[in-house]
Each structure stands twice: as C-alpha cells, then as structure tokens.
Design a protein around this motif. Structure first.
Motif, short mmCIF file in Angstrom:
data_model
loop_
_atom_site.label_atom_id
_atom_site.label_comp_id
_atom_site.label_asym_id
_atom_site.label_seq_id
_atom_site.Cartn_x
_atom_site.Cartn_y
_atom_site.Cartn_z
N THR A 108 -3.50 -7.71 -8.65
CA THR A 108 -3.71 -7.67 -7.21
C THR A 108 -4.85 -8.58 -6.78
O THR A 108 -4.93 -8.96 -5.61
N SER A 109 -5.73 -8.93 -7.70
CA SER A 109 -6.83 -9.84 -7.39
C SER A 109 -6.38 -11.30 -7.46
O SER A 109 -6.99 -12.17 -6.86
N VAL A 110 -5.30 -11.56 -8.20
CA VAL A 110 -4.83 -12.92 -8.43
C VAL A 110 -3.67 -13.29 -7.51
O VAL A 110 -3.65 -14.36 -6.92
N GLU A 111 -2.71 -12.41 -7.40
CA GLU A 111 -1.49 -12.67 -6.63
C GLU A 111 -1.64 -12.15 -5.19
O GLU A 111 -2.13 -11.05 -4.97
N GLN A 112 -1.22 -12.95 -4.24
CA GLN A 112 -1.22 -12.56 -2.84
C GLN A 112 -0.01 -11.68 -2.53
O GLN A 112 1.06 -11.86 -3.11
N GLY A 113 -0.15 -10.75 -1.62
CA GLY A 113 0.97 -9.96 -1.14
C GLY A 113 1.37 -8.77 -1.99
O GLY A 113 2.35 -8.11 -1.68
N ILE A 114 0.64 -8.50 -3.05
CA ILE A 114 0.95 -7.33 -3.88
C ILE A 114 0.19 -6.13 -3.33
O ILE A 114 -1.01 -6.21 -3.05
N ASP A 115 0.89 -5.03 -3.17
CA ASP A 115 0.27 -3.82 -2.65
C ASP A 115 -0.75 -3.27 -3.65
O ASP A 115 -0.54 -3.31 -4.85
N HIS A 116 -1.84 -2.77 -3.12
CA HIS A 116 -2.86 -2.10 -3.93
C HIS A 116 -2.48 -0.62 -3.98
O HIS A 116 -2.61 0.09 -2.99
N VAL A 117 -1.99 -0.18 -5.13
CA VAL A 117 -1.49 1.19 -5.28
C VAL A 117 -2.32 1.91 -6.33
O VAL A 117 -2.51 1.40 -7.44
N PHE A 118 -2.79 3.09 -5.97
CA PHE A 118 -3.59 3.92 -6.88
C PHE A 118 -2.94 5.29 -7.00
O PHE A 118 -2.42 5.83 -6.03
N LYS A 119 -2.99 5.84 -8.22
CA LYS A 119 -2.43 7.16 -8.51
C LYS A 119 -3.57 8.12 -8.83
O LYS A 119 -4.50 7.78 -9.56
N LEU A 120 -3.48 9.32 -8.28
CA LEU A 120 -4.48 10.35 -8.52
C LEU A 120 -4.34 10.85 -9.96
O LEU A 120 -3.27 11.28 -10.39
N VAL A 121 -5.45 10.78 -10.73
CA VAL A 121 -5.42 11.24 -12.12
C VAL A 121 -6.32 12.44 -12.36
O VAL A 121 -6.15 13.15 -13.34
N ASP A 122 -7.29 12.67 -11.47
CA ASP A 122 -8.20 13.81 -11.62
C ASP A 122 -8.55 14.32 -10.23
O ASP A 122 -9.41 13.78 -9.55
N ARG A 123 -7.84 15.36 -9.80
CA ARG A 123 -8.02 15.91 -8.45
C ARG A 123 -9.43 16.47 -8.25
O ARG A 123 -10.04 16.28 -7.20
N GLU A 124 -9.95 17.17 -9.24
CA GLU A 124 -11.26 17.81 -9.12
C GLU A 124 -12.37 16.80 -8.88
O GLU A 124 -13.26 17.03 -8.06
N ASN A 125 -12.34 15.67 -9.57
CA ASN A 125 -13.38 14.65 -9.43
C ASN A 125 -12.96 13.50 -8.51
O ASN A 125 -13.68 12.51 -8.41
N ARG A 126 -11.78 13.61 -7.88
CA ARG A 126 -11.27 12.60 -6.94
C ARG A 126 -11.18 11.22 -7.59
O ARG A 126 -11.64 10.24 -7.05
N VAL A 127 -10.59 11.16 -8.79
CA VAL A 127 -10.47 9.89 -9.52
C VAL A 127 -9.06 9.35 -9.35
O VAL A 127 -8.08 10.05 -9.63
#
Length: 137
Positions: A108-127
């Motif tokens: 996402t830092s190199v290619e333009q137009g790619i969505d920045h998608v993040f998945k929740l892996v630790d709900r308690e610590n909001r990671v």
C-alpha cells in the motif's frame, strides 16, 4: 447552557470527554450544511464528564469508522423529536481506508489505489494488523 433538541438527525452520545473534536474532525462534520453542535464536558453520572455531538440532519454515518475511533459511544437516530433507533458501537472486525499502513515495505506504500485494510487481531488491546504485510497498528 441551553442546546435545543433536534427534530430529525443524529446524536452521538457517551463520547469520552475531550474526544468529541477528534470525532467531529474525523467524520468531516464541519463540511455539513446543517446545524452541528459539539458539546464538551457535559456532566455524566457514569463517567463524570462526556462529550456529545448533535447533527440536525439525517446523514449517513460510517459506523465502522466511528466504532474504530470511539467504540464506547452510543448513536441515537432521532425522528420527529424522539429516538427511533439506538446503536451501541464496538470495534469493527475490519477497517478499510481509515488509517494507513506505516510499513514502508507494504504494497500500500508502493502501489497507488490499493485500499488500506486492517483486521482486528486483539480486541482487548485494540490491535489491528494490515492484511497485506501483517504490520500492527
């Protein structure tokens, strides 16, 4: 101080004191062509103080963005001066284009137009982790 009730619109309630302006800016509420009230440091029995945002228009809110920024808030949809629906938010499982991956090697830092998608892996610590490079956020 007197803030009039709204007839049709949205009330974002139970915002952590001092966090209302961050939500106001993140949701671009200053760009709206309607009355928007940000009320800071309202006395609260539960938390001592809270912020409230009142939007005097029926707009679409991205609940995932709002849940990511402030999962403790309550959203009230107001119709004809009464609460029609009430939502208690929580951290979303995935967030898309809310934050950017800080890993310089991520696609996402190199290619333009790619969505920045993040998945929740630790709900308690909001990671969250980037789905492309596994970088934590």
């Amino acid at each position: 101080m007197q803030i009039n009730p709204i007839k049709n619109g949205i009330v974002i309630d139970h915002i952590e004191a001092g966090k209302g302006m961050e939500i106001y800016n993140f949701l671009n509420l200053g760009d709206l062509d309607c009355t928007v009230a940000l009320i800071k440091n309202v006395p609260s029995k539960k938390t001592g103080k809270k912020d409230i945002i009142k939007i005097d228009a029926d707009i679409k809110l991205d609940f995932d963005v709002l849940g990511y920024i402030a999962p403790e808030v309550t959203v009230n949809l107001i119709t004809d001066g009464a609460i029609k629906e009430k939502f208690n938010l929580q951290l979303p499982e995935t967030i898309k284009n809310v934050v950017k991956c800080k890993n310089p090697r991520c696609i996402t830092s190199v290619e333009q137009g790619i969505d920045h998608v993040f998945k929740l892996v630790d709900r308690e610590n909001r990671v969250y982790r980037c789905i492309y490079c596994e970088h934590s956020f």
